[in-house]
Design a protein around this motif. Sequence first.
Motif, mmCIF file in Angstrom:
data_model
loop_
_atom_site.group_PDB
_atom_site.id
_atom_site.type_symbol
_atom_site.label_atom_id
_atom_site.label_comp_id
_atom_site.label_asym_id
_atom_site.label_seq_id
_atom_site.Cartn_x
_atom_site.Cartn_y
_atom_site.Cartn_z
ATOM 1 N N CYS A 123 0.997 -1.105 0.069
ATOM 2 C CA CYS A 123 -0.147 0.089 0.011
ATOM 3 C C CYS A 123 0.834 1.292 -0.058
ATOM 4 O O CYS A 123 1.716 1.107 0.650
ATOM 5 C CB CYS A 123 -0.980 -0.066 1.315
ATOM 6 S SG CYS A 123 -2.197 -1.281 1.150
ATOM 7 N N THR A 124 0.577 2.186 -0.767
ATOM 8 C CA THR A 124 1.406 3.340 -1.016
ATOM 9 C C THR A 124 0.680 4.648 -0.839
ATOM 10 O O THR A 124 -0.974 4.496 -0.964
ATOM 11 C CB THR A 124 1.989 3.307 -2.322
ATOM 12 O OG1 THR A 124 1.315 3.615 -3.308
ATOM 13 C CG2 THR A 124 2.946 2.033 -2.549
ATOM 14 N N PRO A 173 -1.510 7.951 -2.704
ATOM 15 C CA PRO A 173 -2.054 8.214 -4.056
ATOM 16 C C PRO A 173 -0.896 8.361 -5.267
ATOM 17 O O PRO A 173 -0.146 8.846 -5.095
ATOM 18 C CB PRO A 173 -2.981 9.126 -3.910
ATOM 19 C CG PRO A 173 -3.109 9.091 -2.491
ATOM 20 C CD PRO A 173 -1.979 8.682 -1.998
ATOM 21 N N THR A 189 -9.611 1.249 -5.688
ATOM 22 C CA THR A 189 -8.388 1.105 -5.566
ATOM 23 C C THR A 189 -7.580 1.028 -7.102
ATOM 24 O O THR A 189 -8.293 0.953 -8.027
ATOM 25 C CB THR A 189 -7.809 -0.242 -4.904
ATOM 26 O OG1 THR A 189 -8.132 -1.489 -5.748
ATOM 27 C CG2 THR A 189 -8.142 -0.384 -3.388
ATOM 28 N N TRP A 220 -3.063 1.742 -3.994
ATOM 29 C CA TRP A 220 -3.507 2.891 -3.424
ATOM 30 C C TRP A 220 -5.089 2.921 -3.419
ATOM 31 O O TRP A 220 -5.641 2.492 -4.323
ATOM 32 C CB TRP A 220 -2.996 4.086 -3.444
ATOM 33 C CG TRP A 220 -3.245 4.603 -4.950
ATOM 34 C CD1 TRP A 220 -4.110 5.625 -5.270
ATOM 35 C CD2 TRP A 220 -2.527 4.334 -5.917
ATOM 36 N NE1 TRP A 220 -4.187 5.859 -6.555
ATOM 37 C CE2 TRP A 220 -3.184 5.101 -7.062
ATOM 38 C CE3 TRP A 220 -1.492 3.576 -6.353
ATOM 39 C CZ2 TRP A 220 -2.698 4.907 -8.527
ATOM 40 C CZ3 TRP A 220 -1.099 3.512 -7.712
ATOM 41 C CH2 TRP A 220 -1.490 4.128 -8.704
ATOM 42 N N TRP A 244 -5.480 0.508 4.126
ATOM 43 C CA TRP A 244 -4.636 1.578 3.291
ATOM 44 C C TRP A 244 -4.936 3.115 4.244
ATOM 45 O O TRP A 244 -4.108 3.711 4.267
ATOM 46 C CB TRP A 244 -5.482 2.006 1.985
ATOM 47 C CG TRP A 244 -4.717 3.163 1.260
ATOM 48 C CD1 TRP A 244 -3.519 2.964 0.657
ATOM 49 C CD2 TRP A 244 -5.083 4.367 1.086
ATOM 50 N NE1 TRP A 244 -3.207 4.206 0.211
ATOM 51 C CE2 TRP A 244 -4.204 5.137 0.426
ATOM 52 C CE3 TRP A 244 -6.343 5.251 1.731
ATOM 53 C CZ2 TRP A 244 -4.530 6.496 0.011
ATOM 54 C CZ3 TRP A 244 -6.487 6.523 1.344
ATOM 55 C CH2 TRP A 244 -5.341 7.197 0.485
#
Length: 224
Positions: free
Chosen positions: A11-12, A14, A40, A56, A77
């Motif tokens: 998960c990062t 945006p 997502t 994301w 997230w």
Amino acid sequence: MAFELDHLFICTAPNAPAAERLLQFGLVEGRANVHAGQGTANRCFFFHNLMLELLWVHNAAEAQSDNTRPTHLWDRWSGLAQGTCPFGICLRPIAGQASSTLPFPNWNYQPAYFPAGVAIPVATNISVLSEPMLFCLPFATRQDSYTEAKAQPLDHAFGLREVTRVSLTLTQSPPRSGELEVLAATNLIAIQTGPTYLMELGFDGETQAQHRDFRPALPLIVHW
């Protein structure tokens, strides 16, 4: 055990700005996707046997919808700053081997962007946000077996081809969920405890004894 790793996600933020670090390193980016109805989106890097996905939430309402909510993708997230685990692990059946049950108990998630009747088996520990999300794509195949229409770039710097080791550092000490312990017992992944989340990927037996650390941009170390 007739399953192998299909892809891993991290998960990062945006639009995954950390992907630029991977590009500078010499990885070649593949096709990105927006998961319509799930909320997502991703940026992806493909290797011969596995895909690395930077994931994301791009639509909070869709990610919190009745259909998507049971996956806890929004909770995972949106809770990154509070210590949720940023990782996901996806399995696929090994081609040519007799099908068998997944190594962990699961339930079927029907994504909005999949055809009716096509589901993703998701491990029943999905609400344990200190552990990676575990799931399976029953129809997936090796990345180097894609048809021409689906083919992705597989040639990267330093000749990186196949992921031969996956090691995850989690911040929660044992005991862990039975689902994760069962997966770890298959030796598809190694798990240890540390102060921060970390994914380590070993390529091609790590014969060159080199590594690249992408922290703090991304909780990732690549060994080759």
